[in-house]
Design an enzyme around this catalytic site. Sequence first.
Site, mmCIF file in Angstrom:
data_model
loop_
_atom_site.group_PDB
_atom_site.id
_atom_site.type_symbol
_atom_site.label_atom_id
_atom_site.label_comp_id
_atom_site.label_asym_id
_atom_site.label_seq_id
_atom_site.Cartn_x
_atom_site.Cartn_y
_atom_site.Cartn_z
ATOM 1 N N GLU A 95 -19.793 -9.889 -24.500
ATOM 2 C CA GLU A 95 -20.415 -11.069 -24.837
ATOM 3 C C GLU A 95 -20.939 -10.991 -26.410
ATOM 4 O O GLU A 95 -20.518 -10.186 -27.067
ATOM 5 C CB GLU A 95 -21.472 -11.362 -24.027
ATOM 6 C CG GLU A 95 -22.613 -10.197 -23.962
ATOM 7 C CD GLU A 95 -23.730 -10.370 -22.958
ATOM 8 O OE1 GLU A 95 -23.574 -11.040 -22.085
ATOM 9 O OE2 GLU A 95 -24.507 -9.294 -23.008
ATOM 10 N N ASP A 127 -31.638 -11.058 -29.982
ATOM 11 C CA ASP A 127 -30.335 -11.896 -30.113
ATOM 12 C C ASP A 127 -30.368 -12.612 -31.696
ATOM 13 O O ASP A 127 -29.896 -13.495 -31.733
ATOM 14 C CB ASP A 127 -30.200 -12.718 -29.201
ATOM 15 C CG ASP A 127 -30.224 -12.263 -27.701
ATOM 16 O OD1 ASP A 127 -29.476 -11.413 -27.222
ATOM 17 O OD2 ASP A 127 -30.584 -12.966 -26.805
#
Length: 566
Positions: A240, A67
């Site tokens: 997301e 991420d």
Amino acid sequence: MRLFLILLVSLLPLLSSCSSAINGQQNSQTSPAFDWFEYAGSDAIYNTVAPSKNAYINPVIKGFYPDPSIVRVGADYYLVNSSFGYFPGVPIFHSTDLVNWVQIGNILERPSQLHIPSGMGVSRGIFAPTLRHHNGTFYMITTMVDGGGNFIVTAKNPAGPWSDPVWLPEVGGIDPDLFFDDNGKAYILNNDAPIGEPLYDGHRAIWIREFDLATLKTVGDAKLIVNGGVDITAKPVWIEGPHLFKNKGAYYLINAEGGTSVNHSQVVFKAQSPWGPYIPWENNPILTQRHLPSDRANPVTSVGHVDLVQTQHGDWWAVFLGCRPYKDNYYNTGRETFLLPVDWSGEYPVILSGDAEVPYHHQRPKLAASQQPAIALSGNFIERDEFDSALKLYWRKVRTPTNNFTDLTSQKGKLVLTAKNTDLSDFGSPAFIARAQQHLTGSATTKLVYTPPHVGDKAGIAAFQNDEYFYALTVTKNNSGVAIQLEKQLGKNKEIVAQYPLQEKTLRNSLYLKIEFNNDKYDFSYSTNNTKWQSVGETQDGTILSTQSAGGFVGATLGIFAYTAH
């Protein structure tokens, strides 16, 4: 008698000194002392591709560093990653060329900033941070899953110290993003539930709200700007990881879609206002590998969770997570950080299209190449911590430690661990420090002096995925004496795979412990001279250290630990 007393008094300092020396020797044996820890990685792919003056290799940050979020300040670039249930949280890196990265700190380094309690899963905790900079202040916004929700921290120096969290109770869901508009306004975007009942499993939405930088509080109501994903009639899942950018006078919203496994992708929307409406690009996705053959050579899979940065020369680049499986969807290295250029010559940004594969070798950014970092993060390398100063920044602990169990001062050049009555399988905070496994093939080795004082005590080296999936090679004490043993944790079942007696005189000197890994095969051995090695048990199944077997979102880590049964 008087003469005897005088002599006794004069000898007391010497007797005390001898006693201290003896006790110190006993402590050095009964408290495990690690002389060094060496990690070596040698993936076959990097025997054929290597960095050069004009090219770099992927991933740029190997191993469990998922991420990624990136920001540029002048000619400096800063990048952060998720840390989930490990402490300290959110490692932060610096680069001047987007290729060579140096870890400069951990943003959440104090228990007041990050409390990961016993019982919380290793794949919970800190999800998908966003790093941004505005008017001399750095901002990091993220989610503490199962532990308070979304919060923001700030710093003037990216290396720290960072502030304690400012919690954002109005912001639900996960993956918050922070966007600064040209007019001075700021906005938070996040993934959360849609309006009303979800229409299907994985139905999520992207929301936006205004944010006051002076008070670090949200302003007004949130607005839903993406419902479900690119095409809700196709029932897209897990929209997301939003990031908002302004370019060419328009607003571009990029999001991950499809979940973080093999169907992961990155999609883009465009609007004329930060409030929308956001129109998806007809040629989405802008990055995915889900349509490629699973049997291709050296695959990079599950790509997504992109963040973008524009260089000082106007070029756009993307950082994103990807996985390198050794077979099917099995990978132990976790989600890693990759780098690719962005083609924004048209209306929309494109990273890869068609059947293009994520390359391991690519032309460098048009930035002056920096020196190779002292601690390598890409390619094949050997990294050794001699424990002669502060612990290197890559070390992690499982959950927030309840006490300081590492000691680098009592025995110069050694790391002494204070054993805890918390085992690796206890969902607590064990006396365990670990680093990411960054290669498919390699080894981890340590040098240890230790005589376990009680039955059940142990110390050694471990390959750890989570509290229910790990291997541990330890020196321990049982009812028959001291032994070296290989322990396997598989779900709720603990198995002693192999156990061999050791002579206590052997432990007066150093013992060497090694883990060797080759894709799905792990071998464990010990030595008394670091030359001749004795296997402990047969080759073990390494797939239990993969996300595919263990679940969750973290990669395997390798490290050293100590446990006491008392």
